[in-house]
Design a protein around this motif. Structure first.
Motif, short mmCIF file in Angstrom:
data_model
loop_
_atom_site.label_atom_id
_atom_site.label_comp_id
_atom_site.label_asym_id
_atom_site.label_seq_id
_atom_site.Cartn_x
_atom_site.Cartn_y
_atom_site.Cartn_z
N ILE A 1 -15.59 13.15 -6.45
CA ILE A 1 -14.59 12.87 -4.96
C ILE A 1 -13.65 14.40 -5.20
O ILE A 1 -13.33 14.69 -6.22
CB ILE A 1 -13.69 11.83 -5.05
N SER A 2 -13.92 15.05 -3.95
CA SER A 2 -13.25 16.40 -4.10
C SER A 2 -12.76 16.90 -2.66
O SER A 2 -13.22 16.21 -1.55
CB SER A 2 -14.28 17.54 -4.72
N GLY A 3 -11.81 17.90 -2.73
CA GLY A 3 -11.47 18.46 -1.49
C GLY A 3 -10.22 17.88 -0.97
O GLY A 3 -9.87 18.31 0.44
N THR A 4 -9.59 17.06 -1.31
CA THR A 4 -8.36 16.44 -0.88
C THR A 4 -7.43 15.79 -2.20
O THR A 4 -7.98 15.55 -3.11
CB THR A 4 -8.15 15.35 -0.04
N ASN A 5 -6.25 16.07 -1.91
CA ASN A 5 -5.26 15.59 -2.83
C ASN A 5 -4.45 14.54 -2.65
O ASN A 5 -3.36 13.87 -3.04
CB ASN A 5 -4.35 16.78 -3.44
N ARG A 6 -4.80 13.61 -1.18
CA ARG A 6 -3.84 12.67 -0.72
C ARG A 6 -4.80 11.36 -1.10
O ARG A 6 -6.22 11.41 -0.94
CB ARG A 6 -3.94 12.74 0.85
N ILE B 1 1.05 -1.38 -0.08
CA ILE B 1 -0.01 -0.05 0.04
C ILE B 1 0.92 1.29 0.12
O ILE B 1 1.75 1.35 0.83
CB ILE B 1 -1.16 -0.15 1.10
N ILE B 2 0.67 2.21 -0.74
CA ILE B 2 1.40 3.33 -1.05
C ILE B 2 0.55 4.57 -0.95
O ILE B 2 -0.61 4.76 -1.49
CB ILE B 2 2.05 3.37 -2.51
N LEU B 3 0.80 5.32 -0.12
CA LEU B 3 0.20 6.86 0.36
C LEU B 3 0.98 7.67 -0.71
O LEU B 3 2.02 7.91 -0.81
CB LEU B 3 0.49 7.30 1.59
N GLY B 4 0.12 8.44 -1.75
CA GLY B 4 0.58 9.37 -2.60
C GLY B 4 -0.26 10.71 -2.46
O GLY B 4 -1.04 11.02 -1.58
N GLU B 5 0.38 11.67 -3.20
CA GLU B 5 -0.38 13.27 -3.61
C GLU B 5 -0.59 13.17 -4.90
O GLU B 5 0.13 13.22 -5.89
CB GLU B 5 0.50 14.07 -2.78
N ALA B 6 -1.78 13.49 -5.14
CA ALA B 6 -2.28 14.04 -6.68
C ALA B 6 -3.65 14.73 -6.72
O ALA B 6 -4.33 14.31 -5.78
CB ALA B 6 -2.25 12.77 -7.72
N PRO B 7 -3.78 15.56 -7.54
CA PRO B 7 -5.33 16.04 -7.58
C PRO B 7 -6.27 15.00 -8.03
O PRO B 7 -6.04 14.19 -8.88
CB PRO B 7 -4.98 17.14 -8.62
N SER B 8 -7.45 15.20 -7.09
CA SER B 8 -8.34 14.15 -7.23
C SER B 8 -8.97 13.92 -8.42
O SER B 8 -9.18 12.90 -8.95
CB SER B 8 -9.41 14.48 -6.11
N ALA B 9 -8.96 15.18 -9.19
CA ALA B 9 -9.46 14.99 -10.85
C ALA B 9 -9.00 14.17 -11.50
O ALA B 9 -9.34 13.74 -12.72
CB ALA B 9 -9.89 16.39 -11.30
N LEU B 10 -7.58 14.18 -11.29
CA LEU B 10 -6.61 13.26 -12.19
C LEU B 10 -6.61 11.67 -12.05
O LEU B 10 -6.34 11.05 -12.84
CB LEU B 10 -5.11 13.51 -11.98
#
Length: 253
Positions: A77-82, A57-66
């Motif tokens: 889904i909106s409001g977080t990029n994690r 399991i990897i925790l990452g960061e990216a815009p939710s729309a992507l």
């Protein structure tokens, strides 16, 4: 039948914590913000320790729309990029996909216990996770956003009646088996189909495929099955054919 790697894998304190989280976990699609630094640190720690063989399991960061698709009649889904990516490599273990469901749900219940919102997503944009470094043979099976829920967490969405997913009358089963079945009833599944059935005979509670569904769903249900037993001693074995897993509980002294 093969013994399940889940036997004794999680500590009693973890199991108790996640069992408490089962009742409050729900799918969250709208977030106020990303998790706090303390919450993210705890989730990174958990992600490194809940994975059964063949799973990462990897925790990452990216815009939710992507990452997350727009679906008709479903809130975006909106409001977080994690996010967290649940990854499996079937070459490393024949039950890797089932293990991914177990491990991913363990992380999600840990997140819920920490006050972090999540949502199992199996249909996502592959391009959104292309930046993750995967080993040969690994595949991202699901992702979940991670964030502070826009609304207070409460009991999950609608579920079938217990009698609809059980063969026979679960009210006639021993209390441990009834509690385990009820915990499975609360388990999330794709499109909320709950594609499993439970049956009891002797000291054995069997979780079986009751319809169409992914092994990931069945892994999620398997974790709920063993959490619902509580601290009663038990042994899990993988089944064959339509039988996913059997749980044999020891007689009380």
């Amino acid at each position: 039948m093969d013994r399940c790697a889940l036997n004794g894998f999680f500590a009693p304190a973890q199991r108790e914590r996640w069992l408490d989280a089962v009742a409050q976990r729900r799918s969250v699609r709208a977030f106020l913000d990303v998790p706090t630094a303390e919450q993210l640190s705890a989730l990174h720690y958990a992600a490194a320790r809940v994975c059964l063989p063949g799973v990462r399991i990897i925790l990452g960061e990216a815009p939710s729309a992507l990452i997350f698709r727009k679906l008709p009649f479903v809130e975006q889904i909106s409001g977080t990029n994690r996010f967290a990516a649940i990854i499996a490599d079937p070459r490393k273990d024949p039950h890797a996909t089932l293990h991914a469901g177990i491990s991913g749900e363990a992380l999600i219940l840990e997140a819920s216990a920490l006050g972090v919102g999540t949502c199992w997503v199996m249909s996502f944009k592959r391009s959104g996770v292309a930046h993750l470094t995967l080993e040969e043979g690994e595949k991202v099976l699901a992702v979940t956003p991670l964030g502070l829920p826009a609304e207070k967490q409460g009991e999950g969405g609608k579920r079938k009646k217990l009698t609809e997913i059980c063969a026979g009358d679960p009210a006639q089963w021993p209390l441990w088996a009834y509690n385990a079945a009820e915990c499975v009833r609360r388990a999330p599944s794709a499109m909320n189909r709950q594609p499993w059935r439970l049956s009891y005979a002797g000291r054995t509670l069997m979780l079986s495929k009751g319809g169409l569904g992914a092994d990931l769903d069945f892994g999620i249900a398997a974790l709920h099955l063993t959490l619902g037993v509580g601290d009663r001693p038990h042994i899990l074995r993988w089944g064959e054919g339509r039988d996913i897993i059997s749980l044999v509980a020891e007689d009380e002294a």
